[in-house]
Design an enzyme around this catalytic site. Structure first.
Site, mmCIF file in Angstrom:
data_model
loop_
_atom_site.group_PDB
_atom_site.id
_atom_site.type_symbol
_atom_site.label_atom_id
_atom_site.label_comp_id
_atom_site.label_asym_id
_atom_site.label_seq_id
_atom_site.Cartn_x
_atom_site.Cartn_y
_atom_site.Cartn_z
ATOM 1 N N TRP A 103 0.837 -1.204 0.000
ATOM 2 C CA TRP A 103 0.000 0.000 0.000
ATOM 3 C C TRP A 103 0.865 1.245 0.000
ATOM 4 O O TRP A 103 0.542 2.233 -0.666
ATOM 5 C CB TRP A 103 -0.969 -0.016 1.183
ATOM 6 C CG TRP A 103 -1.956 -1.152 1.100
ATOM 7 C CD1 TRP A 103 -2.066 -2.212 1.956
ATOM 8 C CD2 TRP A 103 -2.955 -1.368 0.086
ATOM 9 N NE1 TRP A 103 -3.070 -3.050 1.538
ATOM 10 C CE2 TRP A 103 -3.630 -2.566 0.404
ATOM 11 C CE3 TRP A 103 -3.341 -0.658 -1.059
ATOM 12 C CZ2 TRP A 103 -4.670 -3.074 -0.387
ATOM 13 C CZ3 TRP A 103 -4.378 -1.165 -1.842
ATOM 14 C CH2 TRP A 103 -5.027 -2.351 -1.504
ATOM 15 N N ASP A 174 -1.890 6.638 6.199
ATOM 16 C CA ASP A 174 -2.885 5.687 5.711
ATOM 17 C C ASP A 174 -3.123 4.700 6.844
ATOM 18 O O ASP A 174 -2.313 3.804 7.078
ATOM 19 C CB ASP A 174 -2.365 4.975 4.457
ATOM 20 C CG ASP A 174 -3.302 3.849 4.002
ATOM 21 O OD1 ASP A 174 -4.379 3.682 4.599
ATOM 22 O OD2 ASP A 174 -2.938 3.142 3.036
ATOM 23 N N LYS A 198 -12.371 -2.079 7.176
ATOM 24 C CA LYS A 198 -11.616 -3.019 8.003
ATOM 25 C C LYS A 198 -12.073 -2.952 9.462
ATOM 26 O O LYS A 198 -12.494 -3.940 10.010
ATOM 27 C CB LYS A 198 -10.125 -2.783 7.855
ATOM 28 C CG LYS A 198 -9.610 -3.471 6.576
ATOM 29 C CD LYS A 198 -8.810 -2.619 5.658
ATOM 30 C CE LYS A 198 -8.571 -3.316 4.329
ATOM 31 N NZ LYS A 198 -7.796 -2.508 3.405
HETATM 32 C C1 LIG Z 1 -7.268 -2.050 2.271
HETATM 33 C C2 LIG Z 1 -6.214 -1.018 2.274
HETATM 34 C C3 LIG Z 1 -6.143 -0.014 1.284
HETATM 35 C C4 LIG Z 1 -7.071 0.024 0.087
HETATM 36 O O1 LIG Z 1 -8.270 0.568 0.406
HETATM 37 P P1 LIG Z 1 -9.401 0.808 -0.720
HETATM 38 O O2 LIG Z 1 -10.519 1.301 0.119
HETATM 39 O O3 LIG Z 1 -9.655 -0.525 -1.361
HETATM 40 O O4 LIG Z 1 -8.896 1.795 -1.673
HETATM 41 C C5 LIG Z 1 -5.148 0.944 1.396
HETATM 42 N N1 LIG Z 1 -4.281 0.940 2.414
HETATM 43 C C6 LIG Z 1 -4.304 -0.020 3.365
HETATM 44 C C7 LIG Z 1 -3.305 0.010 4.471
HETATM 45 C C8 LIG Z 1 -5.265 -1.025 3.321
HETATM 46 O O5 LIG Z 1 -5.295 -1.975 4.266
#
Ligand SMILES: *Cc1c(COP(=O)(O)O)cnc(C)c1O
Length: 362
Positions: A103, A174, A198
């Site tokens: 990511w 993030d 999540k």
């Molecule tokens: C799941 C995830 C993403 C992607 O998220 P989307 O909502 O599918 O764009 C980005 N960063 C991390 C750390 C993730 O776990």
């Protein structure tokens, strides 16, 4: 209840059953309005209240001051990968990125469309099995901001505390796979963003927590939908927002508050992860893939002695009411994702199954 199985999915993931039951009722008729939550105008009083309460409960949960705006946006965390540099990285400037997994790499790739992305540290040398320390980080001379990924969903590593950016740079995180799983000092950040799917809601809505002074600092002209300031001014309702997602975030936030807030979420996360890591550490068959001091409380990644055995493990687990244990397609092996709504009991059942599987195949 009885027909639900243990869902170890990395996301979308478990939601609290009490919330799902409430949502079921609110789908038909919310707050005695005679109209379901999916059917209300996003400019009417019912949805206004849903947004106000969701925001207030998220603020209460993480102690977020009024110096920050909370935005409920679409496009996933993946849209924040480019929205952040579009707003804050001028063409002749540099932003620093701490690279701890897939990511992070995706965020870096998007930043390069706008300006220079300096990789201040990376754990790619050992397949992202650890989180680099401050001694391994080399910031550029004057970064606009420092971006990091607090939990690395695919590799099963997690920052135990946030990095300290150089003076004048603000921190961007993030936090898609660990926001609201432990207390967070938002005042240390310029921007925190997380897809809800999540730990605190469904897919389709991203929570962005952004320091208000940054709302007025876009470094270039941008289309309306990419301007944080515009979304803030319109209470995340510049266009038709993901109403149902915001509704569910509100319900989950309320559920977390009633459970005792983020301190309790953190205790539960520790307890869940400990059961599975203890099973790995006690085993001579299973092997954890992350360095112990970088282990994630959210995603426990582990291997068996062969891919053949891993396949069998995942298939047998599925037959025993445990779903979603397959590792990410890019790394293989197994991954148990243990987010906020995942029950402790599921970890115990998994640990027991691991011991049983080892005794039969070890
Ligand atoms: C799941 C995830 C993403 C992607 O998220 P989307 O909502 O599918 O764009 C980005 N960063 C991390 C750390 C993730 O776990």
């Amino acid at each position: 209840m009885s027909d639900r199985i243990f869902n170890f999915s990395p996301g979308p993931a478990n939601l609290p059953e009490a919330v799902l039951n409430q949502a079921q009722a609110d789908l038909l008729n919310i707050d005695g309005s005679g109209i379901g939550i999916l059917e209300h105008s996003h400019r009417g009083p019912v949805v206004n209240r849903v947004f106000d309460e969701a925001e207030a409960d998220c603020r209460a949960l993480a102690n977020i001051s009024d110096d920050y705006a909370l935005l409920f946006l679409q496009g996933g965390a993946s849209t924040q990968f480019f929205m952040v540099p579009a707003n804050f990285l001028a063409a002749d400037a540099t932003a620093d990125y701490l690279c701890t997994g897939s990511w992070s790499k995706k965020a870096i790739a998007e930043a390069k469309h706008y300006g220079a992305a300096h990789v201040a540290c990376s754990s790619q040398d050992r397949d992202f099995t650890y989180v680099p320390g401050p001694g391994q980080t080399r910031y550029s001379s004057d970064p606009a901001y420092v971006h990091f990924t607090s939990n690395n969903t695919i590799y099963g590593t997690e920052w135990s505390q946030e990095p300290t950016p150089p003076r004048d740079a603000f921190l961007v995180c993030d936090a898609s796979s660990d926001l609201f799983s432990r207390p967070i000092d938002v005042s240390r950040y310029g921007v925190v963003y997380a897809g809800a799917q999540k730990n605190f809601g469904p897919a389709g809505v991203t929570l962005v927590i952004i320091r208000r002074d940054l709302l007025e600092r876009p470094v270039r002209e941008l289309p309306s939908m990419l301007q944080y300031g515009l979304h803030a001014k319109n209470g995340s309702r510049y266009n038709t927002p993901p109403v149902f997602g915001v509704y569910l975030i509100g319900r989950v936030a309320r559920w977390m508050l009633e459970a005792g807030g983020l301190t309790v979420m953190a205790q539960r996360a520790e307890a869940r992860a400990r059961v599975v890591y203890d099973a790995i550490d006690a085993s001579s068959f299973f092997r954890g893939t992350a360095d112990p001091d970088s282990r994630s409380r959210m995603n426990v990644t582990f291997r068996a002695p062969s891919e053949e055995l891993e396949k069998r493990f995942i298939a047998e687990a599925e037959k025993n009411g445990m779903s979603g244990l397959k590792g990410h397609r890019s790394v293989g092996g197994m991954r148990a994702s243990l987010y906020n709504a995942f029950p402790q009991r599921g970890c115990e059942v998994l640990a027991e199954f691991m011991r049983d599987f080892e005794s039969r195949n070890g």
